[in-house]
Design a protein around this motif. Structure first.
Motif, PDB file in Angstrom:
ATOM      1  N   ASN A  59      92.035  75.272  23.061  1.00  0.00           N
ATOM      2  CA  ASN A  59      92.043  75.362  21.599  1.00  0.00           C
ATOM      3  C   ASN A  59      90.994  74.432  21.021  1.00  0.00           C
ATOM      4  O   ASN A  59      90.858  73.287  21.447  1.00  0.00           O
ATOM      5  CB  ASN A  59      93.420  74.994  21.060  1.00  0.00           C
ATOM      6  N   ASP A  64      89.577  76.552  12.766  1.00  0.00           N
ATOM      7  CA  ASP A  64      90.232  76.894  11.509  1.00  0.00           C
ATOM      8  C   ASP A  64      91.718  76.555  11.532  1.00  0.00           C
ATOM      9  O   ASP A  64      92.344  76.440  10.500  1.00  0.00           O
ATOM     10  CB  ASP A  64      90.032  78.384  11.228  1.00  0.00           C
ATOM     11  N   ALA A  65      92.275  76.407  12.737  1.00  0.00           N
ATOM     12  CA  ALA A  65      93.707  76.135  12.826  1.00  0.00           C
ATOM     13  C   ALA A  65      94.020  74.713  12.386  1.00  0.00           C
ATOM     14  O   ALA A  65      93.465  73.759  12.904  1.00  0.00           O
ATOM     15  CB  ALA A  65      94.197  76.347  14.258  1.00  0.00           C
ATOM     16  N   ASP A  89     103.596  81.706  11.314  1.00  0.00           N
ATOM     17  CA  ASP A  89     102.187  81.826  11.700  1.00  0.00           C
ATOM     18  C   ASP A  89     101.559  80.444  11.640  1.00  0.00           C
ATOM     19  O   ASP A  89     101.934  79.622  10.796  1.00  0.00           O
ATOM     20  CB  ASP A  89     101.422  82.756  10.752  1.00  0.00           C
ATOM     21  N   ARG A  92      96.325  77.812   8.493  1.00  0.00           N
ATOM     22  CA  ARG A  92      94.878  77.923   8.612  1.00  0.00           C
ATOM     23  C   ARG A  92      94.203  77.102   7.517  1.00  0.00           C
ATOM     24  O   ARG A  92      94.564  77.180   6.350  1.00  0.00           O
ATOM     25  CB  ARG A  92      94.433  79.380   8.510  1.00  0.00           C
ATOM     26  N   SER A  94      91.399  77.513   6.238  1.00  0.00           N
ATOM     27  CA  SER A  94      90.649  78.331   5.287  1.00  0.00           C
ATOM     28  C   SER A  94      91.524  78.945   4.210  1.00  0.00           C
ATOM     29  O   SER A  94      91.015  79.408   3.191  1.00  0.00           O
ATOM     30  CB  SER A  94      89.910  79.438   6.040  1.00  0.00           C
ATOM     31  N   SER A  95      92.846  78.955   4.418  1.00  0.00           N
ATOM     32  CA  SER A  95      93.710  79.648   3.460  1.00  0.00           C
ATOM     33  C   SER A  95      94.796  78.774   2.855  1.00  0.00           C
ATOM     34  O   SER A  95      95.376  79.159   1.832  1.00  0.00           O
ATOM     35  CB  SER A  95      94.369  80.859   4.135  1.00  0.00           C
ATOM     36  N   SER A  96      95.101  77.628   3.445  1.00  0.00           N
ATOM     37  CA  SER A  96      96.196  76.788   2.947  1.00  0.00           C
ATOM     38  C   SER A  96      95.677  75.399   2.602  1.00  0.00           C
ATOM     39  O   SER A  96      95.106  74.719   3.460  1.00  0.00           O
ATOM     40  CB  SER A  96      97.309  76.662   4.003  1.00  0.00           C
ATOM     41  N   ALA A 158      94.656  70.131   6.819  1.00  0.00           N
ATOM     42  CA  ALA A 158      93.629  71.072   7.247  1.00  0.00           C
ATOM     43  C   ALA A 158      92.381  70.379   7.755  1.00  0.00           C
ATOM     44  O   ALA A 158      91.621  70.941   8.544  1.00  0.00           O
ATOM     45  CB  ALA A 158      93.253  71.985   6.071  1.00  0.00           C
TER      46      ALA A 158
END
Length: 241
Positions: A59, A64-65, A89, A92, A94-96, A158
């Motif tokens: 990993n 992004d994780a 899930d 991420r 990029s989204s959170s 993030a």
């Protein structure tokens, strides 16, 4: 007349029962996040994990994780329900947005969610998927039902996914370990059940006197290890009596 008869006094095991004295106010206490996967009794010798978790094999640690930690309840109030919050899930970056997402129950089956940047959702149901700006999870009922005021907190970072609040993660002392849990850092004030997930708790971390006979040690601890633990507690200002 004979001497008066005084009935014996029995003190049950209770939160903070090992304390002889502590500093004024709450200076001896810190709020912590307790892990370990077991039921941890008040007075247990604790360690603080100072090292970030190892990234999973293969990993990318800076991809992004992101990474999230989940805590049930608060140091002042343990949840009535014993259900769990499960991330469905991986978060991420990029989204959170990074920050703290808090789920607060308004009834036995419903809860509101508040998050960073005025994000949120109301009247969410236990057992149903929840998505708040890319953060996906579900709260599952356990044997004991939730009550209004119960909480879960999700902390998401993030920017640095493998350094997620690790200085505040505590667990029972393990003198045989090499991950930081071999160093004594404090004592658990009140019993907590971490068998299903991490719990908010309170630890005695400085400036206190404690009854050594009421502390909870590892079952296989040696006299030498107990001496080392006592030295580490004294270095923090916690004196064994």
């Amino acid at each position: 007349m004979g001497a008066p008869t005084v009935p014996p006094l029995f003190e049950n095991w209770h939160d903070g029962g090992f304390l002889v004295s502590e500093a004024n106010g709450h200076r001896s206490r810190d709020g912590i996040v307790l892990t370990g996967g077991v039921y941890v009794m008040a007075g247990t010798i604790l360690s603080r994990l100072a090292l970030p978790p190892t990234p999973p094999p293969g990993n990318d640690a800076r991809g992004d994780a992101g990474a999230a930690s989940v805590v049930a309840g608060t140091p002042e109030r343990e949840n009535t329900g014993d259900g769990v919050l499960r991330l469905t899930d991986p978060p991420r970056a990029s989204s959170s947005p990074s920050g703290r997402y808090v789920c607060t129950f308004t009834s036995r089956n419903t809860f509101d969610v508040s998050g960073p940047d005025e994000l949120g959702a109301t009247a969410q149901q236990t057992g149903a998927p929840v998505v708040v700006d890319g953060l996906s999870f579900v709260i599952e009922q356990g044997a004991k039902r939730f009550a209004a005021g119960d909480t879960f907190a999700i902390t998401f970072d993030a920017a640095d996914p493998f350094d997620i609040g690790t200085p505040g993660i505590w667990m029972p002392w393990n003198p045989a370990a090499t991950d930081g849990s071999e160093v004594v850092a404090g004592l658990l004030f009140g019993s907590r059940d971490t068998t299903r997930m991490d719990r908010a708790a309170v630890a005695i971390v400085r400036d206190a006197e404690v009854n050594a006979s009421e502390l909870v040690w590892p079952s296989d601890v040696t006299p030498y290890q107990m001496q080392i633990a006592g030295d580490q507690l004294r270095a923090a200002g916690i004196l064994l009596r």
